[in-house]
Each structure stands twice: as C-alpha cells, then as structure tokens.
Design an enzyme around this catalytic site. Structure first.
Site, mmCIF file in Angstrom:
data_model
loop_
_atom_site.group_PDB
_atom_site.id
_atom_site.type_symbol
_atom_site.label_atom_id
_atom_site.label_comp_id
_atom_site.label_asym_id
_atom_site.label_seq_id
_atom_site.Cartn_x
_atom_site.Cartn_y
_atom_site.Cartn_z
ATOM 1 N N GLU A 174 34.665 -56.053 -5.597
ATOM 2 C CA GLU A 174 33.358 -55.437 -5.339
ATOM 3 C C GLU A 174 33.333 -54.663 -4.015
ATOM 4 O O GLU A 174 32.551 -54.938 -3.114
ATOM 5 C CB GLU A 174 32.260 -56.503 -5.366
ATOM 6 C CG GLU A 174 32.123 -57.147 -6.736
ATOM 7 C CD GLU A 174 30.961 -58.117 -6.842
ATOM 8 O OE1 GLU A 174 30.375 -58.223 -7.934
ATOM 9 O OE2 GLU A 174 30.640 -58.790 -5.845
ATOM 10 N N GLU A 363 33.261 -59.521 -14.530
ATOM 11 C CA GLU A 363 32.260 -60.529 -14.207
ATOM 12 C C GLU A 363 31.011 -60.248 -15.017
ATOM 13 O O GLU A 363 30.521 -59.126 -15.038
ATOM 14 C CB GLU A 363 31.895 -60.526 -12.710
ATOM 15 C CG GLU A 363 32.975 -61.005 -11.781
ATOM 16 C CD GLU A 363 32.499 -61.121 -10.333
ATOM 17 O OE1 GLU A 363 31.287 -61.368 -10.119
ATOM 18 O OE2 GLU A 363 33.334 -60.969 -9.433
#
Length: 467
Positions: A174, A363
């Site tokens: 991320e 995710e």
C-alpha cells in the site's frame, strides 16, 4: 465463463500482524513494534522505544512464528493455491543497515516455504509491509537516499536465497499510504508534503531497482506494486464535486502511475511545482524509474469513498480516509467502512483501463466482532460480504474481460488489525483465541466461513451462485 482454471485463490497476512516473537532469534525492532494498542475510537500511539506502560500488539500477535505449521495446514485444508505473506525486514537485517543478514531470520522463512511447498501453495511475498527497521531512524528513514541501498541489499538477499521458491513479489505494501499514514508506510515522523514526497520518491526508486534486479536474477520472477484501494464517487454531478473527486484520485493514483508507467504524470509535476516541493532526482534515476516498471498491479479493496468540494486537504481518519461525506446508499461495517461490492468491479475496470496490466486483489475482507460459542463461530455476515464481492469480481472477468490473476482474502486467520491494533476486529476464516490485551489460549477454531471458502475454491467459484 467464470473463473479461469489457473485462478490463484488464497489469503493474505502481514508479518507484523501475525508472527509475534518480536525479539526472537535476533530480530530487531521495527516501526510496527512501537505502535500501541488502539480502538475503534482511539488512535494507536507511536512511542520512541518499548515503554512498559503500553501494550504492543505486534509483540505476540497470534504467535504465528511458533504456529506456522498448524496455520499453513489449515490454509491447505481450505485449498489455497496462493498465500500472500510478508517478510519481516528486521528478522533479516535487525537494524536495517547491517552488511550481512541474520541467518536465523532467513531460516525461519525457509521453513515457511518448506510448508507451502508441501501443500503446493504458491507464495506471494511482500518485501516490506509496514515494518521499516527502527534502526533506520538515525538516517531519517526513507527521507535519506541511503535507505534505498539498504532496501535493495535486503531485497537482493531474499531474491537470491529464495530463487526458484518464490515467483511472485510485491515491493511495498500500500505504497500510497505515504500520503495518509507516513509513519506506518515508511517510518516518517514529519508529515509535511516535502517529507512525504521525498520518501515516496525514494521508495519508487528502490522498487524500480528491485524490479530490475529480480528480472536479472530470475526471468521467472514477477514483481508487482500494491495500491491501497482508495476509490471515490463524486458527491453530486456539480462540476466542483467532480473536479474535487478527480483531484482526490490524482493524489492516490499517481503512485500507480509512477510504478506502472515509469514516470511522474504531468498533473503531479505541476502540483509539486506549485507547492514548492523538490524531488531529490539524481543522474540516471529517471531511466531506472522508466525501466523498472512492475509486471502487475495488486491492490486492497475494502470500501469506497464519497468526495466533493469540501474534501480539500482531508486525508486523515482513524479507519481509512475521512473525506467529509458519507454514502447514503451503502451500509457500513461495525468499524464504519462502507460495504460496496459493485465498487470492486468498478475499481478493476478503472485500473485496467488506465494501465492495461494484469491485476490481483490481494486484500479484501470484513472486520467484525465474532462470538465463540461451543467451539463454533457462525459468521454468515462474513460469508455474505465475501460472496457479494466475489460475484462482482466474476462479472469483471466474464463481462468486462479484465485479466485478474487471483484473489487473496485479507486475514484468512484472525490477526492484529493494522488500523487499531485490536484483535476483536476479526477478518479470518480461522478464529484465534486471543483478546485485545494478549490474553487467551491461542487455540485455532474453524468458522463457518472456513467451510464456505473451502467450497468456493473446490468449485473454482461455481458455488458462489448456489442458494
């Protein structure tokens, strides 16, 4: 029609959220190890060092370090084709800047890969997942160019040690969280824009160097980037709201632009110039960025935002980003995150239209309070959430023709929540008997969702449409 035969079904964890054993076998301290327990309403604190008055969830977590065989066997029972895990940087280089790696740390991951090979589960390895070595603070962490070299040295050790055992790699988790959570993303204390953009530049450069190195070491290596899935709808068709939403998405997607296209987009260069921000570009850097683009784009998807004219400058929030708006058409989780299955299909189309690279959802999941009764957990709410999202993923495959490599559900076993440090915010198919304060037996229990996901994988998604 449906999911391709080689679709990679699995789950994803992060070392600092599951392993525990924070000071075992030579491991050093990371930024995650000095983050305290928080809650739904209270932010986690960052301390200078270990302070005995606080509880640090990463220190024990679910003790995957000593339970990995049991946990991987449970993943195998579900039929995992792939398991996304991260390497804990400070297990390999305790302070981050050593010349030689810690052999005990490398041996731990040797054992992890032994277990995955036993069950024919493909590893997908995140090289750095929110755990920058605390020892790099003396350099200013990612503010300093030396850290690029330390990271590349670390990655080279992994690429050579696990050559032939790991094919899929992600350089940073991320990476766009640099704009929202710079300490968690990179150990950056200063939150001014110059600091964040300097650190981001160094991570871009480090990632590109590792992509080039990975291809040089083994042509079979595929290296991806990982985007924190921020996607926004405008609050209204008012042009002001539309432009504000465009600007919001520019602030997020420029990270993908650099890693997927190999250069800073014009809109970002103009913004940096307006704000007086100077990138620390050195001779040869731009060629490295251009040549070190990623092979695929992976991302997390939990929710969507609503943005508009009043969103300007609002990029902070306890759980994700507070944009100043709520979506009246969507329900929310117990932690206030919107539940938007159709947004997953929208996000896949947006990213593929923009980059034409293979995509992977690494995710996706629902954090909720689970109740253990008579050794069972009835989590139909989690099944409903995942089923709705996977049906939209299938639409992206079959209707839109989006090339999606796989899907790794976040937290297939209960782990520490990164946003709050809690255990009660559970995502898993597997319940772990441990509470927010580290009390419990650590016994593992299969939830109802365990058997549901097992069937999804066995049928390659066909069971999703069963009543």
């Amino acid at each position: 029609m449906g999911f391709p035969n080689d679709f990679l079904w699995g789950g994803a964890t992060a070392a600092n959220q599951c392993e525990g054993a924070y000071n075992v076998d030579g491991k050093g301290l990371s930024t995650a190890d000095v983050m305290t327990l928080g809650s739904h309403t209270q932010k986690r604190k960052r301390t200078q060092d270990i302070d005995s008055q606080y509880y640090y969830p990463s220190h024990q977590a679910i003790d995957h370090y000593h339970h990995y065989k049991e946990d991987i066997a449970l993943f195998a029972q579900m039929g995992f084709k792939v398991y996304r895990l991260s390497i804990n940087w400070t297990r390999i280089f305790p302070n981050g800047d050593e010349e030689m790696p810690n052999e005990k740390g490398l041996e731990f991951y040797d054992r992890i890969f032994d277990e995955l090979e036993k069950y024919h589960i493909e590893p997908l390895v995140t090289i750095s997942h929110f755990e920058t070595p605390l020892g790099l603070q003396k350099y200013g962490s990612w503010m300093h160019r030396k850290v690029v070299d330390f990271y590349v040295r670390y990655a080279k050790v992994l690429l050579e040690r696990y050559q032939g055992r790991v094919k899929y790699w992600l350089t940073f988790n991320e990476i766009n969280c640099m704009s929202t959570m710079p300490w968690i993303a990179a150990g950056i204390v200063s939150e001014d824009e110059q600091s964040k953009m300097t650190a981001a530049y160094h991570q871009f450069l480090a990632s590109a160097k590792v992509v080039l190195l990975a291809h040089q070491i083994d042509l079979h290596n595929q290296v991806g980037m990982m985007y924190c899935g921020h996607f926004a709808y405008p609050n209204s068709p008012n042009p002001d709201d539309m432009i504000s939403t465009m600007n919001f998405m520019h602030d997020m997607l420029f990270y993908c632009d650099v890693q997927c296209r190999g250069y800073y987009p014009n809109y970002k260069l103009k913004q940096l110039k307006r704000e007086g921000i100077v990138l620390p570009i050195q001779k040869g850097d731009l060629d490295i960025l251009k040549n070190g683009t990623v092979d695929f784009l992976s991302y997390s998807y939990y929710f969507t935002h609503v943005t508009g004219e009043k969103t300007k400058g609002i990029y902070k929030g306890l759980n994700g980003i507070d944009t100043g708006y709520q979506n009246p058409y969507l329900p929310v989780s117990e932690w206030g995150w919107t539940i938007d299955p159709q947004g997953l299909r929208y996000s896949l189309n947006l990213l593929y239209d923009r980059y034409q690279l293979p995509l992977m959802i690494v995710e996706n999941g629902l954090g909720a309070v689970d109740v253990l009764e008579d050794g069972k957990i009835h989590d139909q709410y989690r099944i409903d959430y995942l089923q709705q999202h996977l049906i939209e993923l299938e639409k992206a495959l079959t209707i839109d023709g989006i090339p999606v490599m796989g899907y790794t559900m976040w937290g297939p076993i209960d782990i520490v929540a990164a946003s709050t440090g809690e255990m009660k915010k559970r995502y898993g198919f597997i319940y772990v008997d441990i509470d927010d304060n580290g009390q419990g037996s650590l016994k593992r229990y299969k939830k109802d969702s365990f058997y549901w996901y097992q069937k999804v994988i066995q049928t390659n998604g066909k069971s999703l449409k069963e009543e």
